[in-house]
Design a protein around this motif. Structure first.
Motif, PDB file in Angstrom:
ATOM      1  N   TYR A   1       1.540  -7.417  -9.494  1.00  0.00           N
ATOM      2  CA  TYR A   1       1.595  -6.225 -10.761  1.00  0.00           C
ATOM      3  C   TYR A   1       2.522  -6.257 -11.148  1.00  0.00           C
ATOM      4  O   TYR A   1       2.194  -5.199 -12.366  1.00  0.00           O
ATOM      5  CB  TYR A   1       2.059  -4.914  -9.378  1.00  0.00           C
ATOM      6  N   GLU A   2       3.513  -7.578 -11.787  1.00  0.00           N
ATOM      7  CA  GLU A   2       3.520  -6.972 -13.023  1.00  0.00           C
ATOM      8  C   GLU A   2       3.039  -7.901 -14.059  1.00  0.00           C
ATOM      9  O   GLU A   2       2.326  -8.624 -14.013  1.00  0.00           O
ATOM     10  CB  GLU A   2       4.938  -8.235 -12.704  1.00  0.00           C
ATOM     11  N   ASN A   3       2.668  -7.111 -15.721  1.00  0.00           N
ATOM     12  CA  ASN A   3       1.276  -7.227 -16.849  1.00  0.00           C
ATOM     13  C   ASN A   3       2.416  -8.127 -17.925  1.00  0.00           C
ATOM     14  O   ASN A   3       1.536  -8.021 -18.747  1.00  0.00           O
ATOM     15  CB  ASN A   3       1.616  -5.776 -16.910  1.00  0.00           C
ATOM     16  N   SER A   4       3.680  -7.540 -17.796  1.00  0.00           N
ATOM     17  CA  SER A   4       4.641  -8.130 -19.467  1.00  0.00           C
ATOM     18  C   SER A   4       5.179  -8.885 -19.104  1.00  0.00           C
ATOM     19  O   SER A   4       5.267  -9.777 -20.028  1.00  0.00           O
ATOM     20  CB  SER A   4       4.918  -6.543 -20.268  1.00  0.00           C
ATOM     21  N   LYS A   5       5.929  -9.749 -18.150  1.00  0.00           N
ATOM     22  CA  LYS A   5       6.999 -10.741 -17.236  1.00  0.00           C
ATOM     23  C   LYS A   5       6.182 -11.902 -17.221  1.00  0.00           C
ATOM     24  O   LYS A   5       5.682 -11.458 -16.333  1.00  0.00           O
ATOM     25  CB  LYS A   5       8.429 -10.072 -17.329  1.00  0.00           C
ATOM     26  N   SER A   6       7.047 -12.612 -17.696  1.00  0.00           N
ATOM     27  CA  SER A   6       6.565 -14.292 -16.409  1.00  0.00           C
ATOM     28  C   SER A   6       7.447 -14.657 -15.598  1.00  0.00           C
ATOM     29  O   SER A   6       8.938 -13.450 -15.194  1.00  0.00           O
ATOM     30  CB  SER A   6       6.488 -15.384 -17.329  1.00  0.00           C
ATOM     31  N   ILE A   7       7.359 -15.709 -14.639  1.00  0.00           N
ATOM     32  CA  ILE A   7       7.950 -15.927 -13.515  1.00  0.00           C
ATOM     33  C   ILE A   7       9.437 -16.725 -14.684  1.00  0.00           C
ATOM     34  O   ILE A   7      10.308 -16.193 -13.267  1.00  0.00           O
ATOM     35  CB  ILE A   7       7.591 -17.083 -12.948  1.00  0.00           C
ATOM     36  N   TYR A   8       8.943 -16.717 -14.968  1.00  0.00           N
ATOM     37  CA  TYR A   8      10.464 -17.345 -16.131  1.00  0.00           C
ATOM     38  C   TYR A   8      11.419 -16.377 -16.508  1.00  0.00           C
ATOM     39  O   TYR A   8      12.971 -16.450 -16.521  1.00  0.00           O
ATOM     40  CB  TYR A   8       9.957 -18.821 -17.192  1.00  0.00           C
ATOM     41  N   ASP A   9      10.978 -14.981 -16.554  1.00  0.00           N
ATOM     42  CA  ASP A   9      11.732 -13.488 -17.031  1.00  0.00           C
ATOM     43  C   ASP A   9      12.568 -14.068 -15.973  1.00  0.00           C
ATOM     44  O   ASP A   9      13.618 -12.986 -15.818  1.00  0.00           O
ATOM     45  CB  ASP A   9      10.693 -13.186 -17.577  1.00  0.00           C
TER      46      ASP A   9
ATOM     47  N   ILE B   1      14.667  -6.840 -11.879  1.00  0.00           N
ATOM     48  CA  ILE B   1      13.715  -6.301 -10.520  1.00  0.00           C
ATOM     49  C   ILE B   1      12.500  -6.313 -10.518  1.00  0.00           C
ATOM     50  O   ILE B   1      11.924  -5.926 -11.537  1.00  0.00           O
ATOM     51  CB  ILE B   1      14.644  -5.063 -10.277  1.00  0.00           C
ATOM     52  N   PRO B   2      11.713  -6.733  -9.204  1.00  0.00           N
ATOM     53  CA  PRO B   2      10.266  -6.425 -10.012  1.00  0.00           C
ATOM     54  C   PRO B   2       9.731  -5.090  -9.324  1.00  0.00           C
ATOM     55  O   PRO B   2      10.293  -4.041  -9.185  1.00  0.00           O
ATOM     56  CB  PRO B   2      10.120  -7.611  -8.724  1.00  0.00           C
ATOM     57  N   PRO B   3       8.417  -5.355  -9.674  1.00  0.00           N
ATOM     58  CA  PRO B   3       7.684  -3.724  -9.813  1.00  0.00           C
ATOM     59  C   PRO B   3       8.394  -3.471  -8.418  1.00  0.00           C
ATOM     60  O   PRO B   3       8.262  -3.921  -7.227  1.00  0.00           O
ATOM     61  CB  PRO B   3       6.775  -3.812 -10.590  1.00  0.00           C
ATOM     62  N   LYS B   4       8.528  -1.876  -8.174  1.00  0.00           N
ATOM     63  CA  LYS B   4       8.450  -1.244  -6.926  1.00  0.00           C
ATOM     64  C   LYS B   4       6.849  -1.805  -6.187  1.00  0.00           C
ATOM     65  O   LYS B   4       6.368  -1.417  -5.039  1.00  0.00           O
ATOM     66  CB  LYS B   4       8.919   0.479  -7.340  1.00  0.00           C
ATOM     67  N   ARG B   5       5.926  -1.735  -6.827  1.00  0.00           N
ATOM     68  CA  ARG B   5       4.437  -1.659  -5.917  1.00  0.00           C
ATOM     69  C   ARG B   5       4.354  -3.497  -5.367  1.00  0.00           C
ATOM     70  O   ARG B   5       5.275  -4.171  -6.623  1.00  0.00           O
ATOM     71  CB  ARG B   5       2.866  -1.871  -6.796  1.00  0.00           C
ATOM     72  N   THR B   6       4.282  -3.616  -4.092  1.00  0.00           N
ATOM     73  CA  THR B   6       3.921  -5.018  -3.915  1.00  0.00           C
ATOM     74  C   THR B   6       2.790  -5.490  -3.132  1.00  0.00           C
ATOM     75  O   THR B   6       2.121  -4.254  -2.890  1.00  0.00           O
ATOM     76  CB  THR B   6       4.623  -5.592  -3.027  1.00  0.00           C
TER      77      THR B   6
ATOM     78  N   LEU C   1      17.073 -18.516  -7.386  1.00  0.00           N
ATOM     79  CA  LEU C   1      16.271 -17.030  -6.311  1.00  0.00           C
ATOM     80  C   LEU C   1      16.151 -16.197  -6.984  1.00  0.00           C
ATOM     81  O   LEU C   1      16.226 -16.055  -8.426  1.00  0.00           O
ATOM     82  CB  LEU C   1      17.125 -16.903  -5.681  1.00  0.00           C
ATOM     83  N   ILE C   2      14.293 -15.420  -7.048  1.00  0.00           N
ATOM     84  CA  ILE C   2      14.172 -14.484  -7.670  1.00  0.00           C
ATOM     85  C   ILE C   2      13.967 -13.364  -6.490  1.00  0.00           C
ATOM     86  O   ILE C   2      14.013 -13.548  -5.305  1.00  0.00           O
ATOM     87  CB  ILE C   2      12.360 -15.180  -8.157  1.00  0.00           C
ATOM     88  N   LYS C   3      14.376 -11.720  -6.616  1.00  0.00           N
ATOM     89  CA  LYS C   3      14.798 -11.462  -6.106  1.00  0.00           C
ATOM     90  C   LYS C   3      12.756 -10.821  -5.877  1.00  0.00           C
ATOM     91  O   LYS C   3      12.118 -10.482  -6.531  1.00  0.00           O
ATOM     92  CB  LYS C   3      15.191 -10.108  -7.149  1.00  0.00           C
ATOM     93  N   THR C   4      13.199 -10.048  -4.473  1.00  0.00           N
ATOM     94  CA  THR C   4      11.823  -9.255  -4.265  1.00  0.00           C
ATOM     95  C   THR C   4      12.335  -8.051  -3.469  1.00  0.00           C
ATOM     96  O   THR C   4      13.034  -7.520  -3.262  1.00  0.00           O
ATOM     97  CB  THR C   4      11.314 -10.667  -2.523  1.00  0.00           C
ATOM     98  N   GLN C   5      11.564  -7.479  -2.948  1.00  0.00           N
ATOM     99  CA  GLN C   5      11.315  -5.787  -2.749  1.00  0.00           C
ATOM    100  C   GLN C   5      11.687  -5.838  -1.313  1.00  0.00           C
ATOM    101  O   GLN C   5      11.386  -6.447  -1.054  1.00  0.00           O
ATOM    102  CB  GLN C   5       9.916  -5.247  -3.080  1.00  0.00           C
ATOM    103  N   ASN C   6      12.215  -5.157  -1.412  1.00  0.00           N
ATOM    104  CA  ASN C   6      12.687  -5.181   0.073  1.00  0.00           C
ATOM    105  C   ASN C   6      11.519  -4.356   1.359  1.00  0.00           C
ATOM    106  O   ASN C   6      10.341  -4.015   0.037  1.00  0.00           O
ATOM    107  CB  ASN C   6      13.643  -3.367   0.760  1.00  0.00           C
ATOM    108  N   GLY C   7      11.043  -5.056   2.156  1.00  0.00           N
ATOM    109  CA  GLY C   7      10.164  -4.990   2.568  1.00  0.00           C
ATOM    110  C   GLY C   7       8.142  -5.549   1.999  1.00  0.00           C
ATOM    111  O   GLY C   7       7.657  -4.750   3.177  1.00  0.00           O
ATOM    112  N   LEU C   8       8.344  -6.398   1.773  1.00  0.00           N
ATOM    113  CA  LEU C   8       7.088  -6.958   1.171  1.00  0.00           C
ATOM    114  C   LEU C   8       6.917  -7.587   2.234  1.00  0.00           C
ATOM    115  O   LEU C   8       5.803  -7.563   1.594  1.00  0.00           O
ATOM    116  CB  LEU C   8       8.287  -8.546   0.246  1.00  0.00           C
ATOM    117  N   CYS C   9       7.224  -8.584   2.990  1.00  0.00           N
ATOM    118  CA  CYS C   9       5.913  -8.790   4.195  1.00  0.00           C
ATOM    119  C   CYS C   9       6.142  -7.582   5.289  1.00  0.00           C
ATOM    120  O   CYS C   9       7.094  -6.892   5.704  1.00  0.00           O
ATOM    121  CB  CYS C   9       7.124 -10.137   4.740  1.00  0.00           C
ATOM    122  N   LYS C  10       5.020  -7.565   5.648  1.00  0.00           N
ATOM    123  CA  LYS C  10       4.498  -7.016   6.003  1.00  0.00           C
ATOM    124  C   LYS C  10       4.698  -7.485   7.879  1.00  0.00           C
ATOM    125  O   LYS C  10       4.411  -5.950   8.969  1.00  0.00           O
ATOM    126  CB  LYS C  10       3.017  -5.877   5.480  1.00  0.00           C
ATOM    127  N   LEU C  11       3.905  -8.519   7.996  1.00  0.00           N
ATOM    128  CA  LEU C  11       3.815  -8.783   8.967  1.00  0.00           C
ATOM    129  C   LEU C  11       3.703 -10.482   9.152  1.00  0.00           C
ATOM    130  O   LEU C  11       4.253 -11.180   8.801  1.00  0.00           O
ATOM    131  CB  LEU C  11       2.003  -8.170   9.348  1.00  0.00           C
TER     132      LEU C  11
END
Length: 384
Positions: A111-119, A126-131, A163-173
């Motif tokens: 759901y990132e609309n403006s930044k690239s992976i290199y940013d 910190i990535p967007p809250k929505r995953t 290392l890229i930061k990810t949201q807590n609870g990103l993996c559901k199962l």
């Protein structure tokens, strides 16, 4: 004493043939998925067995299995765009650590609309809250980042690990099916079990260890011992492959609840630079990690030594620690893998560059003791 509060995330289903229920679980998160598949699983015929469950449940999906051995940030960019263009409801990742980490990046940045992976690589954003929902099916008996808020990737511009930061609870199962290990050789499985033990040892030694992480790690070590050396009584009849999956899963969970150590950090850096197996690097380094920690966490090492039956209850602490290091070296000799880093056709100069790469990661702040790049290089020199 403060209240002890904990919450497990993601949901974990571990057992034989759990992958056959993938379609049932996937429908809880959507009906259109990107399936990231380790190419090795296609060659072994395992891939079709996994996707059959999705077909039977009428789940729409498309498979991306063109994941190179040295998959990097450019691969992540390609897969992320594929997912966004297809407007998928979630990602299903089937494979080893690199495949699962690639999936974590896609879900984190979907759901990132403006930044690239290199940013994200360069600025530690910190990535967007929505995953995007992520379902993982590990094809090995361990995974270092599956329960963490980080994903690792090789920077295509420099071959450095990042290392890229990810949201807590990103993996559901997580569906942890021991049958998915069929694509691995016996030597690979044994080497990965030593790596799982390295996760457990370093998490147990960590300055961030807790009652919860210690409890999980002690149980993981016991299960790995049963898998490798047999149970002390006939009441334990669980198959070896299930014990390895249980022990590896718990080692990964325990270390993630605490922190990973120098062996894991260096294995990531060396793998990114020189494409040498992370499990092999971790196995070689583990005895030297144990000997390094003998001066400040000997009592805890002695506990693990006794859980593995590497030493006797009446042995002194120092003797138990020495026996633990010998136990690992005997395992390395038994499966006939290199015991020294010099046997990997790498020069000490190349390894010094990898140590510098590892020293730039924020995991340096949570190792088993306060360490610098020089300390990492000292461990490398001892293992060389």
């Amino acid at each position: 004493m403060a209240d002890f509060i904990f919450k497990i995330s993601p949901n974990i289903v571990l057992g034989s043939y759990t992958a056959t229920r993938l379609g049932q679980y996937a429908l809880e998160y959507g009906s259109n998925f990107l399936v990231l598949m380790d190419p090795v699983l296609k060659e072994s015929g395992t891939a079709s067995k996994v996707t059959a469950s999705l077909t039977e449940r009428n789940v729409d999906y498309f498979v991306f299995d063109e994941i190179p051995l040295g998959s990097d940030s450019e691969t992540a960019k390609v897969v992320l765009k594929l997912a966004q263009d297809a407007k998928v409801h979630g990602v299903i990742a089937v494979g080893g650590g690199r495949t699962l980490s690639l999936a974590r990046i896609v879900c984190a940045l979907y759901y990132e609309n403006s930044k690239s992976i290199y940013d994200y690589i360069d600025e530690n954003l910190i990535p967007p809250k929505r995953t995007l929902p992520l379902i993982c099916l590990p094809s090995t008996n361990r995974d270092s980042f599956i329960f963490t808020d980080r994903a690792f990737v090789t920077d295509a511009r420099s071959t450095k690990v990042k290392l890229i930061k990810t949201q807590n609870g990103l993996c559901k199962l997580v569906l942890w099916d021991p049958n998915l290990q069929m694509a691995l050789t016996e030597k690979q499985i044994s080497c990965m079990s030593i790596e799982a033990l390295a996760f457990a040892v370093e998490g147990y030694l960590s300055q961030k260890s807790t009652f919860f992480s210690d409890m999980i790690i002690e149980k993981s070590v016991q299960l790995l011992s049963y898998a490798e050396d047999g149970a002390p009584n006939l009441s334990v009849t669980t198959p070896q492959e299930v014990l390895l999956a249980q022990g590896g899963c718990m080692a990964s969970l325990g270390a993630a609840s605490s922190s990973f150590g120098a062996a894991n950090l260096l294995s990531l850096a060396i793998n990114s630079r020189y494409k040498i197996s992370r499990s092999l690097i971790s196995a070689i380094l583990l005895p030297y990690i144990i000997e390094d920690a003998a001066s400040f966490k000997a009592e805890k090492l002695a506990v693990l030594s006794r859980l593995l039956n590497a030493s006797h209850p009446e042995d002194s602490v120092s003797s138990a620690v020495a026996s633990l290091a010998d136990y690992v070296r005997q395992k390395i000799a038994k499966i006939n893998i290199p015991a020294r880093l010099k046997d990997l056709s790498l020069s000490i100069e190349q390894l010094s560059v990898a140590a510098e790469d590892a020293g730039e990661l924020d995991l340096m702040n949570s190792l088993q003791r306060s360490m610098t790049t020089d300390d990492l290089f000292e461990i490398i020199k001892k293992a060389y």
